[in-house]
Motif scaffolding. Sequence first.
Motif, PDB file in Angstrom:
ATOM      1  N   ASP A   1       0.831  -1.207   0.000  1.00  0.00           N
ATOM      2  CA  ASP A   1       0.000   0.000   0.000  1.00  0.00           C
ATOM      3  C   ASP A   1       0.863   1.254   0.000  1.00  0.00           C
ATOM      4  O   ASP A   1       0.578   2.223  -0.715  1.00  0.00           O
ATOM      5  CB  ASP A   1      -0.931   0.000   1.211  1.00  0.00           C
ATOM      6  CG  ASP A   1      -1.955  -1.127   1.150  1.00  0.00           C
ATOM      7  OD1 ASP A   1      -2.232  -1.601   0.018  1.00  0.00           O
ATOM      8  OD2 ASP A   1      -2.449  -1.542   2.215  1.00  0.00           O
ATOM      9  N   GLU A   2       1.903   1.241   0.792  1.00  0.00           N
ATOM     10  CA  GLU A   2       2.787   2.411   0.853  1.00  0.00           C
ATOM     11  C   GLU A   2       3.500   2.624  -0.474  1.00  0.00           C
ATOM     12  O   GLU A   2       3.650   3.762  -0.947  1.00  0.00           O
ATOM     13  CB  GLU A   2       3.796   2.242   1.988  1.00  0.00           C
ATOM     14  CG  GLU A   2       4.691   3.450   2.194  1.00  0.00           C
ATOM     15  CD  GLU A   2       5.630   3.289   3.378  1.00  0.00           C
ATOM     16  OE1 GLU A   2       6.558   4.120   3.508  1.00  0.00           O
ATOM     17  OE2 GLU A   2       5.427   2.336   4.179  1.00  0.00           O
ATOM     18  N   LEU A   3       3.935   1.548  -1.110  1.00  0.00           N
ATOM     19  CA  LEU A   3       4.610   1.675  -2.394  1.00  0.00           C
ATOM     20  C   LEU A   3       3.632   2.137  -3.481  1.00  0.00           C
ATOM     21  O   LEU A   3       3.977   2.960  -4.339  1.00  0.00           O
ATOM     22  CB  LEU A   3       5.232   0.331  -2.782  1.00  0.00           C
ATOM     23  CG  LEU A   3       6.418  -0.121  -1.927  1.00  0.00           C
ATOM     24  CD1 LEU A   3       6.835  -1.532  -2.302  1.00  0.00           C
ATOM     25  CD2 LEU A   3       7.593   0.837  -2.097  1.00  0.00           C
ATOM     26  N   ALA A   4       2.417   1.597  -3.453  1.00  0.00           N
ATOM     27  CA  ALA A   4       1.417   2.027  -4.439  1.00  0.00           C
ATOM     28  C   ALA A   4       1.098   3.510  -4.271  1.00  0.00           C
ATOM     29  O   ALA A   4       0.920   4.244  -5.262  1.00  0.00           O
ATOM     30  CB  ALA A   4       0.156   1.180  -4.301  1.00  0.00           C
ATOM     31  N   SER A   5       1.043   3.976  -3.041  1.00  0.00           N
ATOM     32  CA  SER A   5       0.761   5.392  -2.784  1.00  0.00           C
ATOM     33  C   SER A   5       1.899   6.277  -3.281  1.00  0.00           C
ATOM     34  O   SER A   5       1.680   7.392  -3.759  1.00  0.00           O
ATOM     35  CB  SER A   5       0.539   5.607  -1.282  1.00  0.00           C
ATOM     36  OG  SER A   5       0.354   6.973  -0.988  1.00  0.00           O
ATOM     37  N   ALA A   6       3.151   5.784  -3.188  1.00  0.00           N
ATOM     38  CA  ALA A   6       4.303   6.578  -3.595  1.00  0.00           C
ATOM     39  C   ALA A   6       4.322   6.821  -5.096  1.00  0.00           C
ATOM     40  O   ALA A   6       4.814   7.866  -5.569  1.00  0.00           O
ATOM     41  CB  ALA A   6       5.591   5.896  -3.160  1.00  0.00           C
ATOM     42  N   VAL A   7       3.821   5.870  -5.892  1.00  0.00           N
ATOM     43  CA  VAL A   7       3.865   6.009  -7.348  1.00  0.00           C
ATOM     44  C   VAL A   7       2.490   6.327  -7.933  1.00  0.00           C
ATOM     45  O   VAL A   7       2.330   6.360  -9.159  1.00  0.00           O
ATOM     46  CB  VAL A   7       4.426   4.729  -7.995  1.00  0.00           C
ATOM     47  CG1 VAL A   7       5.860   4.491  -7.551  1.00  0.00           C
ATOM     48  CG2 VAL A   7       3.554   3.514  -7.659  1.00  0.00           C
ATOM     49  N   ALA A   8       1.529   6.569  -7.086  1.00  0.00           N
ATOM     50  CA  ALA A   8       0.176   6.849  -7.586  1.00  0.00           C
ATOM     51  C   ALA A   8       0.072   8.238  -8.186  1.00  0.00           C
ATOM     52  O   ALA A   8      -0.657   8.463  -9.163  1.00  0.00           O
ATOM     53  CB  ALA A   8      -0.848   6.676  -6.457  1.00  0.00           C
TER      54      ALA A   8
END
Length: 622
Positions: A135-142
């Motif tokens: 979730d944190e990684l998806a938020s970083a590249v969203a």
Amino acid sequence: MRARIALAALVAAVTVPAIAAGQTGAPTLTEAPDSSFPDRVYIYNTPTPAALTAANIQVTENGGGVSSLAVDSSARSSGAILLIDASNSMRGAPIEGAMAAARAFMTERKELLPVAVIAYNPDVTVLTDFTTDSDELASAVATTPSTAEGTLIYDALIRAAELAKARGYARTTAVLLSDGHRRGVQASRADALAALNDANVRVISVGLSSPLYDSETLRAMAFRTDGQYVESATPSALEPIFSAIGQQLSNEYVITYRSLLPPTVEATVRVQAAAFPDATASYTTPMLDLTPSGSFDRTWVDEVIVSPWLMIFVIVSVLLLLVFAVLTALDVRSRSVRRRMAQYVNVPSEEESKLRRAEVAAMLAERAQRKVEGHRWWQSFERDVELAGIKSSAVVLAGWTLIGGVLASIVAAIVFQSLLGLLVGLVAPLVTRTIVKNRVSRTRSAFAEELPDNLEVLAGALRAGHSLIGAMGVMVDGATEPSKSEFRRVLQDEQLGVPLDDALMVMGQRMDNLDVEQVAIVTRLQREAGGNTAEVLDRVVENIRGRMELKRLVRVLTAQGRIARYILTSIPVVLFIFFYFINGEWLEPLWTTGGGQFALGAWVVMLVAGWFAIKKIVDIEV
């Protein structure tokens, strides 16, 4: 570990989708840069995901086995960093394609692989530190980052190396996306490469063609870190490229083992895993390096072990200890027991009498010859050991002195961490001799103090009507040590047939007392010419007491000189020890330079000479 990832022709429109779709192919085996010998490290890439361990994989070298095999997923011990160019040259479709590619990379990422994301333009921004949180990684590249003027590629790479080093990863892969155009004041290429190598980071450069495209920077950073360079003509081609890279990192394994091959052999490494073709690599085992390694620091212990002086010290010590053991077993004194027993019998045999008379004659002859022949040091040492009241024989005492010297040398060498400490053992004989001499001196001083009183008792016994021998027996019965033992020896010698004056001369020699020689002369006169021996002894006692008073006066007057001898000679030694322990570097020139060694030797010579000079000045014989 910086291993090259085998990415086939990702730039081709047909090949990239094939890799992204995970079509099967041959695994690759690449030697890691930190691989050495005999400990080998390889990167093993599989075309499709697999659960590989040391139990289901086989590694051989030239067909033979290896030891200490370990297989670990790269995702467990490694990390990945996405570096996205957010400069103005990437505005529009390029930056949108880059973020889509980043999201595709996250989709293919194995759950155990930690990933960090950095966006750079004039600033280097960490969108997220290393994490495995999806979730944190998806938020970083969203969200697409804002673009700005400037491209600090080298600064971004240095920041990536810092993140990897802070986490302590064994190896990290940095996926660098840019058009290669550098703009703005930034760190140098050398600084960036040094930081990447220090943190063990490899760079996979993904170049996006643009009007300002510069592939030289991207190619250099990839190949100088054992990475890979991939080029994309359009932003839409980035997504399958990043997807393939993510899949490749997720299918990477680290194989470590210890080689069993001898030096200078061409080795073929073969890895066999179920469901995959064999992967091979080759290398040549190095020659044995018999020269001292630069990382090996020879300590003082190594210097001592290889020093020829230690060998000489050990040989001499062992020989002396063997001599001591032999002499102890065959103690010289024990072979003269029969001769010495004459001192402890009342009715001596004729043989014992002859032996004792011959011994006394030899001692008197030795005394007469000393001025010409010199002092017989060993006989003197044996006599001094006996006079000092030491129970052990001179041979045993010398042996213990030798053992003490060897132990003192070893301890000094360890404490000072120098072979010069072995010389400390040479002081042991001097210490033993000094102790014996001091005890002998106290014995003789006590005898000299008691002599006038004992002679008065002897004179009184003569007046009471005793013979000279009888009067001496009366004196011995009331005397104290050491006078009692010495005068009893005289009476025993007389019983063995030794003339009384000769026995007294021997006692005077043992006690180093000239006054006893006067008594011997008196007894000889009494034996040869007769006379009033008691009155003569009274005059002798008066002379002895007068000389003793004069000695005490001289001793008082020379007390300051004796104290000055100890003070003047101890101050330099105390200061030397003080400075050595406070800051030994100050004194190092004394033993590291020729002039210092000469000065140190001169200092020792003058110190010893000064000691004996002052001793000679204050030692006044009365």
